[in-house]
Design an enzyme around this catalytic site. Structure first.
Site, PDB file in Angstrom:
ATOM      1  CG  ASN A 155      -0.331  -0.050   2.507  1.00  0.00           C
ATOM      2  OD1 ASN A 155       0.721  -0.687   2.675  1.00  0.00           O
ATOM      3  ND2 ASN A 155      -0.902   0.621   3.469  1.00  0.00           N
ATOM      4  N   GLY A 231       1.990  -6.030   7.255  1.00  0.00           N
ATOM      5  CA  GLY A 231       1.081  -6.646   6.297  1.00  0.00           C
ATOM      6  C   GLY A 231      -0.208  -7.038   6.987  1.00  0.00           C
ATOM      7  CB  THR A 233      -4.513  -9.557  11.014  1.00  0.00           C
ATOM      8  OG1 THR A 233      -4.422  -8.168  11.377  1.00  0.00           O
ATOM      9  CG2 THR A 233      -4.714 -10.390  12.271  1.00  0.00           C
ATOM     10  CB  THR A 235       0.422 -12.318   6.261  1.00  0.00           C
ATOM     11  OG1 THR A 235      -0.619 -12.088   5.329  1.00  0.00           O
ATOM     12  CG2 THR A 235       1.621 -12.877   5.554  1.00  0.00           C
ATOM     13  CD  GLU A 253       4.782  -1.095  12.392  1.00  0.00           C
ATOM     14  OE1 GLU A 253       4.513  -0.452  11.378  1.00  0.00           O
ATOM     15  OE2 GLU A 253       5.366  -0.619  13.375  1.00  0.00           O
ATOM     16  CB  CYS A 287      -2.430   0.141   8.137  1.00  0.00           C
ATOM     17  SG  CYS A 287      -1.075   1.279   8.467  1.00  0.00           S
ATOM     18  CD  GLU A 466       9.461  -1.599  13.280  1.00  0.00           C
ATOM     19  OE1 GLU A 466      10.186  -0.937  12.522  1.00  0.00           O
ATOM     20  OE2 GLU A 466       9.031  -2.727  12.991  1.00  0.00           O
TER      21      GLU A 466
HETATM   22  P1  NAD Z   1       0.130  -9.305   3.079  1.00  0.00           P
HETATM   23  O1  NAD Z   1       0.107  -9.784   4.475  1.00  0.00           O
HETATM   24  O2  NAD Z   1      -0.588 -10.075   2.046  1.00  0.00           O
HETATM   25  O3  NAD Z   1       1.629  -9.187   2.541  1.00  0.00           O
HETATM   26  C1  NAD Z   1       2.609  -8.406   3.196  1.00  0.00           C
HETATM   27  C2  NAD Z   1       3.979  -8.938   2.837  1.00  0.00           C
HETATM   28  O4  NAD Z   1       4.133 -10.232   3.406  1.00  0.00           O
HETATM   29  C3  NAD Z   1       4.217  -9.111   1.347  1.00  0.00           C
HETATM   30  O5  NAD Z   1       5.556  -8.774   1.050  1.00  0.00           O
HETATM   31  C4  NAD Z   1       3.985 -10.590   1.143  1.00  0.00           C
HETATM   32  O6  NAD Z   1       4.653 -11.122   0.036  1.00  0.00           O
HETATM   33  C5  NAD Z   1       4.556 -11.154   2.426  1.00  0.00           C
HETATM   34  N1  NAD Z   1       4.054 -12.474   2.817  1.00  0.00           N
HETATM   35  C6  NAD Z   1       2.879 -13.067   2.480  1.00  0.00           C
HETATM   36  N2  NAD Z   1       2.796 -14.296   3.039  1.00  0.00           N
HETATM   37  C7  NAD Z   1       3.920 -14.475   3.764  1.00  0.00           C
HETATM   38  C8  NAD Z   1       4.408 -15.533   4.587  1.00  0.00           C
HETATM   39  N3  NAD Z   1       3.716 -16.643   4.772  1.00  0.00           N
HETATM   40  N4  NAD Z   1       5.604 -15.372   5.194  1.00  0.00           N
HETATM   41  C9  NAD Z   1       6.312 -14.232   5.035  1.00  0.00           C
HETATM   42  N5  NAD Z   1       5.904 -13.214   4.256  1.00  0.00           N
HETATM   43  C10 NAD Z   1       4.729 -13.319   3.630  1.00  0.00           C
HETATM   44  O7  NAD Z   1      -0.359  -7.804   3.174  1.00  0.00           O
HETATM   45  P2  NAD Z   1      -0.654  -6.830   1.963  1.00  0.00           P
HETATM   46  O8  NAD Z   1      -1.945  -7.277   1.349  1.00  0.00           O
HETATM   47  O9  NAD Z   1       0.557  -6.665   1.130  1.00  0.00           O
HETATM   48  O10 NAD Z   1      -0.870  -5.433   2.730  1.00  0.00           O
HETATM   49  C11 NAD Z   1      -2.089  -5.029   3.226  1.00  0.00           C
HETATM   50  C12 NAD Z   1      -2.181  -5.282   4.709  1.00  0.00           C
HETATM   51  O11 NAD Z   1      -1.094  -4.656   5.369  1.00  0.00           O
HETATM   52  C13 NAD Z   1      -3.414  -4.692   5.321  1.00  0.00           C
HETATM   53  O12 NAD Z   1      -3.967  -5.609   6.231  1.00  0.00           O
HETATM   54  C14 NAD Z   1      -2.905  -3.481   6.071  1.00  0.00           C
HETATM   55  O13 NAD Z   1      -3.677  -3.078   7.171  1.00  0.00           O
HETATM   56  C15 NAD Z   1      -1.574  -3.940   6.507  1.00  0.00           C
HETATM   57  N6  NAD Z   1      -0.722  -2.789   6.814  1.00  0.00           N
HETATM   58  C16 NAD Z   1      -0.422  -2.521   8.131  1.00  0.00           C
HETATM   59  C17 NAD Z   1       0.361  -1.419   8.443  1.00  0.00           C
HETATM   60  C18 NAD Z   1       0.723  -1.094   9.876  1.00  0.00           C
HETATM   61  O14 NAD Z   1       1.635  -0.320  10.075  1.00  0.00           O
HETATM   62  N7  NAD Z   1       0.053  -1.656  10.867  1.00  0.00           N
HETATM   63  C19 NAD Z   1       0.825  -0.593   7.422  1.00  0.00           C
HETATM   64  C20 NAD Z   1       0.477  -0.883   6.108  1.00  0.00           C
HETATM   65  C21 NAD Z   1      -0.289  -1.995   5.815  1.00  0.00           C
END
Ligand code: NAD
Length: 487
Positions: A155, A231, A233, A235, A253, A287, A466
């Site tokens: 994002n 990423g 929740t 994941t 996060e 997020c 962080e």
């Molecule tokens: P995602 O969890 O699908 O992917 C995030 C990252 O994790 C990607 O690089 C992906 O390739 C990797 N990944 C996926 N499966 C994995 C595994 N089994 N082991 C290790 N890595 C793995 O998330 P997304 O769809 O890319 O992002 C959107 C999500 O991120 C939303 O839920 C959003 O709320 C969250 N987000 C949170 C914050 C925060 O600071 N809290 C900030 C931005 C986004």
């Protein structure tokens, strides 16, 4: 390497561009057109292994490099990001779907700021010493943890990647980063700039690929003692499980379902203006977006009407155009997920005040993944659209009666990332902020970020903090030494 139509992205390992060992690539789409614009390595455990080995080899020298020298190199990298800002903003927009003006105003300046901030912070660290009545002296020292595994989402691709890379490197760790497979482009450009800035080979390694392959291999790797993950929740849960047997230091996060709590005594114009941004900026794919809007009953009708009018006026358009407020959603699959959640909200008797459907644009964007800003009312708090993260341009609005009810509704989800409170009553602002079970509360504003303050979530929004000294603590191993001085 560029050919006429697509870019082929490489991994960055030991300072070199490397193709994936198995020769597999994944397609990278431009959300605004639905077309493929690049290929990125679909790396596997073997590529991750090479990158970790390179980072491990680079660690002894980098960890002994003076803080002043590390700082100087990271400042230089920040300058290079500034110098390349227009190109980076364009790349982020093509890859992610966000308007190019937003990438230029928010994502890219923040990437440079992340490096400057942590390059400065490591020059000003002080440690504690405590005396036990003259009998003993305790002092704290810190050292870098080793190879940091950094996994980031799509994002805010460069913004969130650098939020991890900057403190990790500043503290003397070496890095293997795994950016989102949906948005690899600015990470690969960052790799080139890091080389240009003079970072020694192997200090920053970038491995592209799917989460289930490259991401998981990085999390599981025995030579990676620390993982910072941003990423979803679900994941995050997988990351905890796959790292559990090696007792890694984790920072997670995760998702949010943040409430904007708006009292009748608020500055309504400012609350509406900011709520439009917190609902729809970056297509609602932040997020911290306030996707549950809670409004005091006496203001409710007026607020819903104003918000709906403003949402209708927002231009959904080609991200390359300056007056597009919303660009495209990141992927076809994500667009379908957003649409399915809105459809279920309709079935649960949600009233769609505006939006609720795809936007079809003419010309180059005819096949793009655009979705209209959507305002839904009349849903019960237990409905999916009020409980689960949609992560698109969709908000719900719900009335409340009084402070206690507002706090109960705001806390009534499994997430706890952030909240905004709108009131002119200072004492109430403090009371409500104290009652909210989230990592950060904004009062009469939204997403005003100070890099010194702790950032993170409660409950299903994550583990750890962080930001500022919290990042410096996370990315180093802190040790206490106790010297006995005599009884
Ligand atoms: P995602 O969890 O699908 O992917 C995030 C990252 O994790 C990607 O690089 C992906 O390739 C990797 N990944 C996926 N499966 C994995 C595994 N089994 N082991 C290790 N890595 C793995 O998330 P997304 O769809 O890319 O992002 C959107 C999500 O991120 C939303 O839920 C959003 O709320 C969250 N987000 C949170 C914050 C925060 O600071 N809290 C900030 C931005 C986004």
């Amino acid at each position: 390497v560029r050919d006429a139509k697509t870019t082929t992205i490489a991994n960055l390992i030991a300072g070199e561009d490397r193709a994936p060992r198995a020769g597999k690539y994944l397609e990278v789409f431009e959300p605004a057109t639905g077309g493929v614009h690049a290929k990125a390595p679909a790396s596997d455990a073997g590529d991750v292994d090479e990158a970790v080995a390179a980072a491990k080899r680079a660690f002894p020298a980098w960890s002994k490099t003076s803080a002043a020298e590390r700082s100087r190199l990271l400042m230089r990298l920040a300058d290079l990001i500034d110098a390349k800002a227009p190109e980076l903003a364009k790349a982020e927009s093509v890859d992610q779907g966000k308007p190019v003006w937003l990438a230029a105003e928010m994502d890219i300046p923040r990437a440079a700021a992340n490096f400057r901030f942590f390059a400065g912070a490591v020059l000003h660290q002080e440690e504690r010493a405590t005396s036990m009545d003259g009998r003993a002296l305790n002092y704290v020292t810190r050292r870098p943890a080793g190879v940091a595994g950094l996994i980031s989402p799509w994002n805010l691709p460069l913004y969130l990647l650098t939020w991890k890379v900057a403190p990790a490197l500043a503290c003397g760790n070496t890095v293997v980063a795994k950016p989102s497979e949906l948005t690899p482009l600015t990470a690969s450009l960052l790799g080139g700039l890091a080389r240009e800035a003079g970072l020694p080979p192997g200090v920053l390694n970038i491995v592209h690929g799917y989460g289930a392959d490259a991401g998981r291999a990085l999390v599981e790797h025995q030579d990676v003692p620390l993982v910072s993950f941003t990423g979803g929740t679900k994941t995050g849960e997988d990351v905890i499980k796959s790292s559990a047997s090696r007792f890694k230091r984790l920072s997670l996060e995760l998702g949010g379902k943040n409430a904007n709590v708006i009292f009748a005594d608020a500055d309504v114009e400012a609350a509406v203006r900011t709520t439009v941004r917190s609902s729809f900026l970056n297509q609602g794919e932040i997020c911290l977006c306030g996707s549950r809007i809670l409004v005091e009953r006496s203001l409710y009708d007026q607020f819903v009407n104003k918000l709906t009018d403003e949402a209708r006026r927002l231009k959904v358009g080609d991200p390359a155009e300056k007056d597009s407020f919303l660009g495209a959603l990141v992927s076809k699959a994500h667009l379908e997920k957003v649409q399915a959640m809105v459809d279920r909200a309709k079935q649960e008797r949600g009233r769609i005040r505006t939006g609720g459907e795809r936007v079809k644009l003419p010309g180059r964007c005819a096949e793009g993944w655009f979705y209209a800003p959507t305002v839904i009312t009349d849903l019960a708090p237990s409905c999916e659209a009020m409980q689960e993260e949609i992560f698109g341009p969709v908000v719900t609005v719900t009335p409340f009666e009084g402070e206690e009810h507002a706090v109960e509704l705001a806390n009534g989800v499994r997430y706890g990332l952030s909240a905004s409170v709108w009131t002119r009553d200072l004492a109430r602002a403090h009371r409500v902020a104290a009652g909210l079970d989230v990592g950060q509360v904004w009062v009469n504003t939204w997403m005003l970020r100070d890099l010194r303050v702790p950032f993170g979530g409660t409950k299903a929004s994550g583990i750890g903090r962080e930001g500022g000294e919290h990042s410096l603590d996370f990315y180093s191993t802190v040790k206490n030494t106790c010297i006995h001085l005599g009884d």
